[in-house]
Design a protein around this motif. Structure first.
Motif, mmCIF file in Angstrom:
data_model
loop_
_atom_site.group_PDB
_atom_site.id
_atom_site.type_symbol
_atom_site.label_atom_id
_atom_site.label_comp_id
_atom_site.label_asym_id
_atom_site.label_seq_id
_atom_site.Cartn_x
_atom_site.Cartn_y
_atom_site.Cartn_z
ATOM 1 N N ALA A 185 -50.760 -14.031 -64.466
ATOM 2 C CA ALA A 185 -51.870 -13.380 -65.165
ATOM 3 C C ALA A 185 -51.388 -12.630 -66.411
ATOM 4 O O ALA A 185 -52.181 -12.051 -67.130
ATOM 5 C CB ALA A 185 -52.578 -12.409 -64.224
ATOM 6 N N ASN A 186 -50.081 -12.633 -66.636
ATOM 7 C CA ASN A 186 -49.525 -11.958 -67.817
ATOM 8 C C ASN A 186 -49.591 -12.906 -69.016
ATOM 9 O O ASN A 186 -48.580 -13.384 -69.517
ATOM 10 C CB ASN A 186 -48.080 -11.532 -67.523
ATOM 11 C CG ASN A 186 -47.444 -10.783 -68.679
ATOM 12 O OD1 ASN A 186 -48.105 -10.452 -69.666
ATOM 13 N ND2 ASN A 186 -46.154 -10.511 -68.551
ATOM 14 N N CYS A 237 -55.185 -2.301 -68.207
ATOM 15 C CA CYS A 237 -54.040 -2.548 -67.313
ATOM 16 C C CYS A 237 -53.490 -3.962 -67.497
ATOM 17 O O CYS A 237 -52.333 -4.231 -67.214
ATOM 18 C CB CYS A 237 -54.433 -2.370 -65.858
ATOM 19 S SG CYS A 237 -55.005 -0.718 -65.473
ATOM 20 N N HIS A 238 -54.360 -4.860 -67.901
ATOM 21 C CA HIS A 238 -53.935 -6.238 -68.166
ATOM 22 C C HIS A 238 -54.674 -6.698 -69.408
ATOM 23 O O HIS A 238 -55.583 -6.008 -69.885
ATOM 24 C CB HIS A 238 -54.218 -7.150 -66.971
ATOM 25 C CG HIS A 238 -55.645 -7.145 -66.487
ATOM 26 N ND1 HIS A 238 -56.705 -7.637 -67.232
ATOM 27 C CD2 HIS A 238 -56.198 -6.684 -65.329
ATOM 28 C CE1 HIS A 238 -57.822 -7.501 -66.546
ATOM 29 N NE2 HIS A 238 -57.562 -6.910 -65.389
ATOM 30 N N HIS A 256 -46.803 -1.521 -67.563
ATOM 31 C CA HIS A 256 -47.402 -1.571 -66.230
ATOM 32 C C HIS A 256 -46.492 -2.409 -65.325
ATOM 33 O O HIS A 256 -46.181 -3.551 -65.664
ATOM 34 C CB HIS A 256 -48.798 -2.197 -66.340
ATOM 35 C CG HIS A 256 -49.639 -2.010 -65.123
ATOM 36 N ND1 HIS A 256 -49.399 -2.684 -63.953
ATOM 37 C CD2 HIS A 256 -50.709 -1.215 -64.883
ATOM 38 C CE1 HIS A 256 -50.289 -2.317 -63.052
ATOM 39 N NE2 HIS A 256 -51.097 -1.425 -63.594
ATOM 40 N N VAL A 257 -46.063 -1.845 -64.210
ATOM 41 C CA VAL A 257 -45.072 -2.556 -63.394
ATOM 42 C C VAL A 257 -45.631 -3.821 -62.739
ATOM 43 O O VAL A 257 -44.868 -4.705 -62.394
ATOM 44 C CB VAL A 257 -44.423 -1.682 -62.289
ATOM 45 C CG1 VAL A 257 -43.431 -0.720 -62.887
ATOM 46 C CG2 VAL A 257 -45.451 -0.972 -61.449
ATOM 47 N N VAL A 258 -46.929 -3.888 -62.560
ATOM 48 C CA VAL A 258 -47.498 -5.090 -61.945
ATOM 49 C C VAL A 258 -47.827 -6.141 -63.006
ATOM 50 O O VAL A 258 -47.482 -7.303 -62.881
ATOM 51 C CB VAL A 258 -48.760 -4.743 -61.112
ATOM 52 C CG1 VAL A 258 -49.354 -6.005 -60.511
ATOM 53 C CG2 VAL A 258 -48.414 -3.746 -60.021
ATOM 54 N N THR A 259 -48.503 -5.738 -64.061
ATOM 55 C CA THR A 259 -48.990 -6.721 -65.039
ATOM 56 C C THR A 259 -48.087 -6.842 -66.262
ATOM 57 O O THR A 259 -48.261 -7.738 -67.076
ATOM 58 C CB THR A 259 -50.391 -6.339 -65.546
ATOM 59 O OG1 THR A 259 -50.291 -5.117 -66.295
ATOM 60 C CG2 THR A 259 -51.353 -6.149 -64.401
ATOM 61 N N VAL A 300 -42.090 -12.504 -67.387
ATOM 62 C CA VAL A 300 -43.429 -12.980 -67.054
ATOM 63 C C VAL A 300 -44.069 -12.182 -65.918
ATOM 64 O O VAL A 300 -45.190 -11.694 -66.031
ATOM 65 C CB VAL A 300 -43.413 -14.490 -66.733
ATOM 66 C CG1 VAL A 300 -44.806 -14.961 -66.323
ATOM 67 C CG2 VAL A 300 -42.949 -15.280 -67.953
ATOM 68 N N LYS A 301 -43.355 -12.033 -64.814
ATOM 69 C CA LYS A 301 -43.791 -11.231 -63.667
ATOM 70 C C LYS A 301 -44.985 -11.802 -62.908
ATOM 71 O O LYS A 301 -44.987 -11.846 -61.699
ATOM 72 C CB LYS A 301 -44.121 -9.789 -64.072
ATOM 73 C CG LYS A 301 -42.871 -9.032 -64.482
ATOM 74 C CD LYS A 301 -43.106 -7.545 -64.510
ATOM 75 C CE LYS A 301 -41.782 -6.856 -64.824
ATOM 76 N NZ LYS A 301 -41.896 -5.475 -65.087
ATOM 77 N N THR A 302 -46.045 -12.170 -63.594
ATOM 78 C CA THR A 302 -47.231 -12.719 -62.926
ATOM 79 C C THR A 302 -47.889 -13.750 -63.848
ATOM 80 O O THR A 302 -47.876 -13.573 -65.065
ATOM 81 C CB THR A 302 -48.242 -11.609 -62.570
ATOM 82 O OG1 THR A 302 -49.566 -12.178 -62.491
ATOM 83 C CG2 THR A 302 -48.274 -10.523 -63.621
#
Lengths: 159, 134
Positions: free
Chosen positions: A130-131, A37-38, B77-80, A126-128
């Protein structure tokens, strides 16, 4: 004798001064489970206690259910603990990393990224924080060298 | 119901052996038919399921939130923002070849997006949809 002990105790700190290197000894589950997921975050980025806390609450993993079977979970926890960062990333700073611990909130992470502008952090790509892969183009392979950095607007990173 | 569990357990145990998307569809089809006599997988129902807003998670409202409206397309992934390879085996040969992996992601994603685990019938429909209605 005391001096020798002190020297030995400081060795891990010296080793840590190098760049983050990809971990070739990672169990296959590391990429498969931690990198689906990441980006699979390098274990060196948090201290062992923080990883233990992350790995003991996978059913509530930053808003997602990332639960694993116990055998896989234990394998991955052991791996993270074994390669966890030393004092340089966070010992004594756990409180600042918050609950749950976020590797983006360690002093080390903040210091390394202090020259990154707000415009870059809030860029739509970027969004977060953690990306990692938004700028670290080889993050998926576990490589975070400075020359691999491409900022979200396409420019090369100049320190 | 018991035989459905046996079939699903069999599917999960077969991790070492590669499966085909058709094997997976057959497994879920059989399991669903044991719960509802005469059940036939429907790609059309699967398509509707894919884009339905389940209203459980604001960010992960539907399967399409991350996987896009088109299973042959890569998603994010919409969050990450992590890239996600296409769901359709036609566009991603790795997809639907590992029964344990398929079960794992159905379990996680259904719980998160649908708010419960998905039924064998829903899974059969969904696989019928992403494999192109065959």
């Amino acid at each position: 004798m005391k001096r020798v002990l002190l020297f030995v105790a400081l060795l891990p700190l010296a080793a840590y001064a190098d760049d983050l290197r990809p971990l070739h000894a990672a169990p296959p589950a590391f990429q498969a489970e931690c990198g689906s997921c990441h980006v699979a975050f390098p274990p060196q980025l948090m201290i062992a206690d923080d990883w233990r806390r992350v790995m003991s609450s996978l059913d509530k993993h930053y808003g997602d259910n990332a639960g694993l079977d116990e055998k896989t979970r234990q394998t991955l926890e052991d791996f993270h603990v074994r390669h966890a960062g030393g004092r340089k990333v966070g010992a004594g700073r756990t409180a600042q990393a918050g609950e749950p611990p976020r590797l983006t909130q360690t002093d080390w992470f903040q210091r390394e990224h202090r020259k990154v502008s707000r415009t870059d952090w809030t860029h739509e790509k970027v969004k977060t924080p953690a990306n990692c892969a938004a700028c670290h183009t080889k993050a998926a392979e576990g490589s975070y060298r400075e020359r691999e950095i491409v900022m979200p607007d396409g420019r090369r990173w100049k320190d | 119901m018991k035989s459905a569990i046996v079939i699903l357990a069999g599917l999960c145990a077969a991790t070492v052996q590669a499966a085909t998307p058709a094997d997976l569809l057959t497994g879920y089809h059989t399991a669903a038919a044991q719960q509802t006599a005469g059940f036939q997988p429907s790609a059309q129902r699967g398509a509707a399921f894919h884009t339905r807003n389940f209203g459980v998670s604001a960010k992960l409202a539907s399967c399409a939130s991350c996987h896009t409206d088109n299973p042959a397309q890569a998603g994010r992934h919409v969050v990450t923002d992590k890239p996600i390879k296409p769901l359709a085996p036609a566009a991603n040969a790795e997809r639907l070849t590992d029964p344990a992996k398929v079960e794992k992601w159905f379990k996680r994603n259904c719980t998160e997006v649908v708010g419960r685990e998905c039924s064998a019938a829903e899974k059969a429909d969904y696989i019928a949809y992403v494999t192109g209605g065959r």
